[in-house]
Design a protein around this motif. Structure first.
Motif, mmCIF file in Angstrom:
data_model
loop_
_atom_site.group_PDB
_atom_site.id
_atom_site.type_symbol
_atom_site.label_atom_id
_atom_site.label_comp_id
_atom_site.label_asym_id
_atom_site.label_seq_id
_atom_site.Cartn_x
_atom_site.Cartn_y
_atom_site.Cartn_z
ATOM 1 N N HIS A 81 77.658 63.864 33.150
ATOM 2 C CA HIS A 81 78.826 64.650 33.570
ATOM 3 C C HIS A 81 79.091 65.801 32.610
ATOM 4 O O HIS A 81 79.213 66.954 33.008
ATOM 5 N N ILE A 133 79.042 69.949 33.097
ATOM 6 C CA ILE A 133 80.158 70.852 32.783
ATOM 7 C C ILE A 133 79.704 71.934 31.800
ATOM 8 O O ILE A 133 79.962 73.129 31.988
ATOM 9 N N CYS A 136 79.804 80.308 34.576
ATOM 10 C CA CYS A 136 80.545 79.881 35.781
ATOM 11 C C CYS A 136 79.984 80.474 37.061
ATOM 12 O O CYS A 136 80.701 80.655 38.043
ATOM 13 N N LEU A 148 77.938 66.970 40.005
ATOM 14 C CA LEU A 148 79.013 65.984 39.891
ATOM 15 C C LEU A 148 78.856 64.885 40.936
ATOM 16 O O LEU A 148 79.164 63.717 40.684
ATOM 17 N N ASN A 193 87.194 66.884 38.220
ATOM 18 C CA ASN A 193 86.502 68.162 38.057
ATOM 19 C C ASN A 193 85.970 68.678 39.395
ATOM 20 O O ASN A 193 86.010 69.886 39.649
ATOM 21 N N THR A 194 85.491 67.761 40.229
ATOM 22 C CA THR A 194 85.060 68.188 41.564
ATOM 23 C C THR A 194 86.225 68.836 42.293
ATOM 24 O O THR A 194 86.092 69.903 42.895
ATOM 25 N N VAL A 232 88.780 70.201 40.945
ATOM 26 C CA VAL A 232 89.112 71.478 40.304
ATOM 27 C C VAL A 232 88.273 72.597 40.913
ATOM 28 O O VAL A 232 88.782 73.658 41.284
ATOM 29 N N ILE A 233 86.956 72.337 41.024
ATOM 30 C CA ILE A 233 86.078 73.359 41.598
ATOM 31 C C ILE A 233 86.493 73.664 43.034
ATOM 32 O O ILE A 233 86.633 74.830 43.430
ATOM 33 N N LEU A 240 86.142 80.827 35.897
ATOM 34 C CA LEU A 240 86.392 79.903 36.993
ATOM 35 C C LEU A 240 87.504 80.452 37.883
ATOM 36 O O LEU A 240 87.447 80.383 39.106
ATOM 37 N N GLU A 299 91.524 73.978 34.493
ATOM 38 C CA GLU A 299 90.224 74.035 33.839
ATOM 39 C C GLU A 299 89.470 72.726 34.059
ATOM 40 O O GLU A 299 90.054 71.692 34.363
ATOM 41 N N LEU A 300 88.180 72.840 33.866
ATOM 42 C CA LEU A 300 87.358 71.637 33.940
ATOM 43 C C LEU A 300 87.594 70.777 32.705
ATOM 44 O O LEU A 300 87.825 71.302 31.616
#
Lengths: 829, 436
Positions: free
Chosen positions: A72, A76, A84, A94, A132-133, A135-136, A412, B246-247
């Motif tokens: 993971h 990142i 990015c 992910l 995080n997934t 977040v994207i 991002l 943020e990540l």
């Protein structure tokens, strides 16, 4: 680079060696080495040395093959190393991490069946990877998907690390507000309020100041004080274990006399105990305090609340909250607060005030803000019906957005900042409102990625098709002005004839695939009535799926869930204290116009949130009801235009069966049903639909009055004070609006019924009655072509050719055209 | 339908029909070579429509027009011709000219193309000249229908709206009032001067051919347009800046989990028997240091009953920290269903002081306590339990942990039932004072 990494790893090993105590824990040396390397990697990551960070991570991966968490962090770090540039790749990586982790969890469960489930689950936990997934996805504007990932995390948030939990809460809140999903937003807001202990700041500055202080104090609780607290607890526990009750507890024999007194004492001490016991709240705040400054967080939370209140239409609440927020942000960057305040005024219909606030923002030069500024100003102008200005502003917003895509290096947020699709949708609505269906459809269609699951999106596309059809843009037949009847005067003298060419009826509906005006392949939609039919179907389907379609029409509030003790359902806070779903009963009486009488609506955050939520749900139900009526009406109309009376009839009948169907739509339902039935040669049934409005055989009553236009009015509740101030421009529904929206005036609707009744009578051979009806019709619709032509027909059938001709010639909206032609220069005799 | 006959085509068509002196067959060839197949149907439709006006075309023109219509689908069997019904209706029309009826009958009777060809070698003018009505039997329309349509009835699909239309071209003679429109006086003589009311037939025929429409002029049903849906509140998207997200780095990577493991072991032990104070202290400390540890300490609802009996204080601590857990309901269920004991009551009592318990749970727990008291057979043990429950209830009530009203009836009954016990009487008095 490589050597640097080697150096690093040796350094970290050395660091571990210097601290042998660390190595004693756990299974031995290896753990402490990897643990130290992990710390090093984190340090490199935090100082943005992604290359070095990755070197370490790759080494870790060799030691711990297939470790999901290492994989993971590699994903990142690689994402950041590559500036990015490829969020899709990160999403895939992910996904792999999650799969790997699931695999490990399954195999470990098989190994230790007795092991505690929650314990092992977390060892390979995917909460961070899932977060995080999301977040994207959030940055890619895929709010719905993000929300569906976050929900399970949120429902099981307590065991998660505080920082992760906080991030989940904030992200789910943003995603829910964007979706929008008011229910989840409300839930998370209440949870944040409870878990992070913000008090309501309703009376403005002072309360806010106090609560800010409170937060500052509580966040200032350093680790040491926390430890002090817990040691207090410990000592109190130790102390309590020394008191007689506990001693008796550990003994087998019940010395219950002492125990009884202990119970008594314990009871009386309750309040003191409660104070002393640190709840998990305290530690939450401290965790939060570590990551964000408390005042910032306080403001952030307030902004969320404003957003929520605006979403739910609780403008009064929003106004109060905005006031507090504006005070809190004084002297800091407050674009968001200012934009929200402007939005509030916009929502209240105070367009000038909204403009003023936006102008104050206009000084800011950041690209991110200027595009939002233009877009929002465009909205204001659109609502003020200044269509030209609004289209210019939307265009400027779009060109401002396009600069983001060129921004280098990418961040991002570069993805999420480009909100051009929203502006494009606004543009589409603007074009539709100003009667440009082709442009409108092109814009609206582009917003497909963000709005494809909203019923209104498909409905608007259908409206584009229908408007294009009505304007003759997409028919292959007579594309000239169809509103005028053309009378060709043929020949002269005794041979003179008059040919009536009725463009509307003559036109030929070309099947969609033969429509070459907008060939597919160049990204443009092919607008057609068939496409409108599909869009309406989509819209209805989504509307049905969006649930509560059953409760949509019942005036009753939804059934409260029964809180059973045995309930292990998904609802997360069933048995955790206060019932947070108590409806806002007694929060102030709601007057007839939906206003809240009680000015001091100073409940807790929870009460206000719940009140707003129920308000929102009511509005939503109303909106859904209106949309459903509109969809069915358009469906019936489209099927009639496509000469498909069976389907037209079934749509019209469904429309008529809707409870609470507006009078306007009921009227249209009857007229469409009657026409469809006539087309199906079921004249008697058709007559039944028309005679609904018949009084005494020949008189038709007004099918609705102007008050029934309320549905087209945007109902807004204004503070009385504002009306006195005079800034508010209440959106009164004018006849001009009725015309723009193609609503027949009540008298016209009645005359239309007269015409159709006359048609029916004429076709049945009852010419006397038909003549009487059409005379009434012409009194209401003197310029109507249909009415006049029907009158002509009736006169002809009654053998009154002269009257027929004179009626025809009386038509005001008619063009007499001499019919002539030439054949290659030669004349025709 | 949508195809429109242009003026030029109409003019050409009229010119052909005027060739009454040529063999009809030649005129037909001319027709076929002049118009592409795709246009012929609409031209035939126009002819069909103009033929219904008996005054406009001359006899020879009508014969030519009828031939064109008849031969329009010559390559197919006659009943594939869409105009067959129309042809039959003329052939059986007593008001029509006899030569016209006979002409159609002869065409219909000739089945093979060569004999039709032969028949059409004569000109229309010749046919009319040599026509002898006595040679022809003119059958009735029903008979013809029977013969060619296999049905005697004129029933066809009738559309309520469409089949009632009248022609969309109306006569509007421009002649002085009181004059006979049909007088040949008003026909424009070749070379003559135009005068008031005079007109030229050809111009009208061409105009009609081009403008007659199959749909005709019918009564006009009004189909109102659906009103547009106004822009909904909030449909125009108002934009505000996004909060940045943020990540996150996964800090759990290679994390040291040994301390958690130690606590897990201790909790497992605590379920089996009382821990020594030092062990107990360690559990409490670790739980306090890491608020999330409680979720990973290995306590499942299944083990809770044992933990309560063996280490009630640890149970209280764990439950207090689990109070926000989504699984807390399951733990409460265990507390309610496990056998009533001093320890269980102790745990619940301490819980009420530490956190706010759901009132449903407390009510259920109290009911269970009361039920347990009533079910105990041993008098001595019963007395002890009743006293315990009474003190427990007093504590709850005094500290407002429970709404008295909710349990009033049940508890009063309990007190009366055990009024011989001092604590029960005390509780009863307390209830009375609360009532007042």
């Amino acid at each position: 680079m490589e050597s640097a990494a080697r150096e690093l790893s040796t350094a970290s090993t050395a660091a571990v060696m210097q601290n042998p105590a660390a190595a004693e824990d756990g299974s031995g040396f290896d753990v402490s080495v990897t643990s130290a390397m992990a710390k090093e990697a984190l340090a490199r990551f935090q100082s943005r040395k992604y290359g070095e960070c990755l070197e370490l991570l790759y080494q870790l991966l060799q030691k711990k093959e297939d470790d999901p968490k290492v994989l993971h962090n590699i994903a990142i770090a690689e994402f950041f190393r590559d500036d990015c540039s490829d969020p899709k790749k990160l999403l895939e990586a992910l996904e792999k991490v999650k799969k790997k982790s699931d695999q490990l969890t399954r195999s470990s469960l098989e190994q230790t069946e007795t092991a505690s489930i929650s314990g092992t689950k977390d060892e390979f936990g995917v909460s961070v990877a899932t977060l995080n997934t999301a977040v994207i996805l959030f940055h890619l504007h895929e709010y719905g998907k993000a929300l569906s990932l976050l929900e399970p995390l949120y429902n099981n948030i307590e065991p998660l690390d505080e920082t992760v939990a906080l991030h989940i809460c904030l992200l789910i809140l943003d995603a829910a507000l964007a979706c929008p999903d008011a229910k989840i937003s409300a839930d998370v807001l209440i949870y944040l309020e409870k878990a992070f202990g913000f008090s309501q700041s309703d009376s403005g500055n002072i309360a806010l100041q106090q609560s800010a202080n409170l937060v500052e104090n509580s966040s200032a609780v350093s680790n040491s004080t926390l430890i002090n607290d817990s040691s207090n607890l410990e000592s109190s526990l130790v102390a309590s274990s020394e008191n007689p009750l506990s001693r008796t507890l550990s003994e087998e024999t019940l010395d219950y006399e002492t125990m009884l007194s202990a119970l008594d004492i314990g009871g009386q001490d309750a309040s003191r105990t409660t104070q002393r016991l640190p709840s998990s709240n305290d530690s939450s705040i401290s965790a939060m305090g570590k990551s964000v400054s408390s005042v910032d967080f306080k403001v952030k939370f307030q902004l969320y609340k404003v957003q929520f209140l605006l979403l739910t239409g609780n403008l009064k609440g929003a106004k109060r909250e905005v006031k507090g927020t504006m005070n809190a942000v004084r002297g800091r960057d407050s674009s968001t607060a200012l934009l929200l305040k402007a939005q509030l005024e916009y929502a209240r219909g105070n367009f000038r005030k909204a403009m003023k606030l936006l102008m104050a923002l206009g000084n800011r030069t950041e690209a991110g803000i200027s595009s939002l500024f233009f877009n929002n100003l465009g909205c204001v102008y659109q609502q003020m019906r200044k269509y030209h200005s609004s289209s210019v502003l939307f265009a400027r917003a779009l060109s401002s957005f396009s600069s983001f895509r060129k921004e280098k290096p990418l961040k991002l947020s570069s993805f999420s900042q480009d909100k051009s699709l929203y502006t494009i949708y606004n543009c589409g609505l603007q074009h539709l409102a100003s009667g440009k269906p082709i442009l409108a459809a092109q814009c609206i269609q582009k917003a497909h990625p963000i709005f494809f699951n909203r019923p209104i999106f498909w409905f608007r596309l259908a409206e584009c098709c229908i408007m294009a059809w009505q304007k003759g843009i997409i028919s292959m037949g007579d594309t000239s002005d169809r509103s005028a009847l053309k009378l060709y005067v043929i020949g002269k003298g005794k041979w003179r004839r008059i040919a009536a060419r009725n463009g509307l009826r003559d036109r030929y509906h070309e099947p969609a695939q033969e429509n070459e005006l907008y060939p597919a392949g160049d990204g443009h939609l092919k607008l057609s009535l068939e496409f409108a039919r599909v869009c309406l179907l989509n819209s209805l389907h989504l509307l049905n799926r969006s649930g509560s379609s059953s409760s949509e029409d019942s005036g009753l509030p939804p059934e409260p869930d029964i809180d059973g003790l045995e309930s292990t359902g998904s609802n997360i806070r069933i048995l955790t204290g206060e019932d947070n779903r108590s409806p806002a009963v007694g929060l102030g009486q709601v007057t007839a116009n939906g206003d809240v009488k009680e000015q001091k609506l100073l409940g807790t955050c929870q009460e206000i949130t719940n009140y707003s939520l129920s308000m929102y749900e009511d509005t939503l139900k109303r909106k859904m009801r209106a949309l459903r009526q509109a969809i069915l009406t358009n469906q019936a109309y489209v099927e009639l235009e496509l000469e498909n009376p069976m389907d037209a009839l079934s749509h019209a009948l469904s429309l008529l069966q809707l409870p609470n169907c507006s009078k306007v739509h009921t009227y249209l339902g009857h007229v469409y049903a009657a026409e469809a039935l006539c087309l199906l040669n079921r004249v008697d049934e058709a007559a039944a639909h028309l005679s609904v409005y018949l009084v005494g055989g020949k008189e038709v009553e007004l099918p609705y009055s102007e008050e029934d236009f309320e549905q087209w009015q945007t109902a807004k509740v204004f503070d009385s004070e504002d009306i006195n101030v005079g800034h508010s421009t209440t959106s009164n529904f004018s006849l001009e609006d009725a015309w723009i929206l193609q609503i027949l005036k009540p008298e016209e609707a009645r005359a239309t019924l007269y015409v159709n009744l006359a048609v029916k009578s004429a076709l049945e051979g009852e010419y006397e009655l038909a003549l009487e009806l059409i005379t009434r019709a012409l009194a209401g619709l003197p310029t109507s072509r249909e009415a006049t032509l029907t009158a002509v027909y009736i006169n002809l059938m009654m053998g009154r050719a002269q009257e027929a001709l004179s009626k025809l010639k009386q038509l005001t909206n008619v063009r007499f055209l001499p019919y002539s032609f030439t054949v290659h220069g030669s004349t025709s005799s | 339908m949508g195809m429109v006959v242009s003026g030029e085509e109409a003019y050409k068509l009229l010119k052909m029909m005027k060739q009454g002196d040529l063999p009809i067959h030649d005129v037909l060839s001319d027709f076929n070579s002049s118009f592409p197949p795709s246009h012929r149907f609409s031209l035939c439709t126009s002819l069909f429509l103009i033929l219904q006006d008996k005054l406009v075309l001359t006899g020879t023109e009508r014969l030519v027009a009828l031939s064109v219509i008849h031969q329009s689908h010559a390559s197919q069997p006659i009943n594939a011709n869409p105009f067959l019904r129309f042809l039959i209706s003329i052939a059986g029309d007593d008001n029509a000219e006899k030569f016209e009826r006979a002409f159609i009958l002869q065409l219909l009777e000739l089945s093979d193309s060569s004999s039709i060809k032969e028949f059409l070698k004569q000109s229309a003018t010749d046919y009319i000249k040599s026509f002898d009505p006595s040679l022809h039997v003119l059958p009735q329309v029903e008979e013809l229908r029977q013969k060619y349509l296999n049905t005697a009835h004129s029933e066809t699909f009738k559309c309520f709206f469409k089949d009632n239309a009248v022609k969309n071209v109306l006569a509007d003679p421009d002649v002085p009032l009181g004059c006979d429109v049909n007088s040949s006086e008003f026909d424009l003589q070749p070379g003559g001067k135009a005068k008031l009311g005079s007109g030229e037939r050809d111009e009208t025929v061409v105009g009609m051919l081009a403008n007659l429409s199959l749909e005709g002029l019918g009564p006009q049903w009004i189909r109102p347009r659906p009103p547009r849906l106004p822009i909904q509140d909030g449909e125009l998207v108002w934009l505000i800046p996004d909060n940045n997200h943020e990540l996150l780095w996964d800090h759990g990577m290679c994390a040291d989990t040994s301390r958690g493991a130690a606590v897990r072991d201790l909790i497992a032990k605590a379920a089996k028997g009382p821990l020594v104070p030092a062990q107990q202290e360690k559990v409490m400390m670790e739980l306090a240091n890491d608020p999330k540890l409680v979720y990973h300490c290995g306590l499942t609802p299944l083990k809770l009953a044992d933990l309560v009996e063996n280490n009630p204080l640890i149970a209280v601590e764990v439950l207090t920290k689990l109070i926000n857990s989504p699984e807390i309901a399951e733990y409460f269920t265990v507390l309610v269903t496990m056998e009533m004991s001093l320890h269980s009551m102790e745990v619940v009592n301490r819980l009420t002081q530490a956190v706010k318990l759901p009132s449903e749970f407390l009510r259920l727990y109290i009911s269970n306590c009361i039920a347990s008291c009533e079910n105990i057979k041993d008098k001595y043990m019963q007395n002890r339990l009743v006293r315990l429950v009474c003190v427990f209830l007093q504590s709850l009530i005094r500290n407002n942990h429970i709404d008295v009203k909710e349990i009033l009836i049940e508890v009063q009954a309990f007190c009366i039932n055990f009024s011989r016990i001092r604590e029960a009487a005390g509780l009863f008095r307390l209830l009375k004072t609360m009532e007042g």
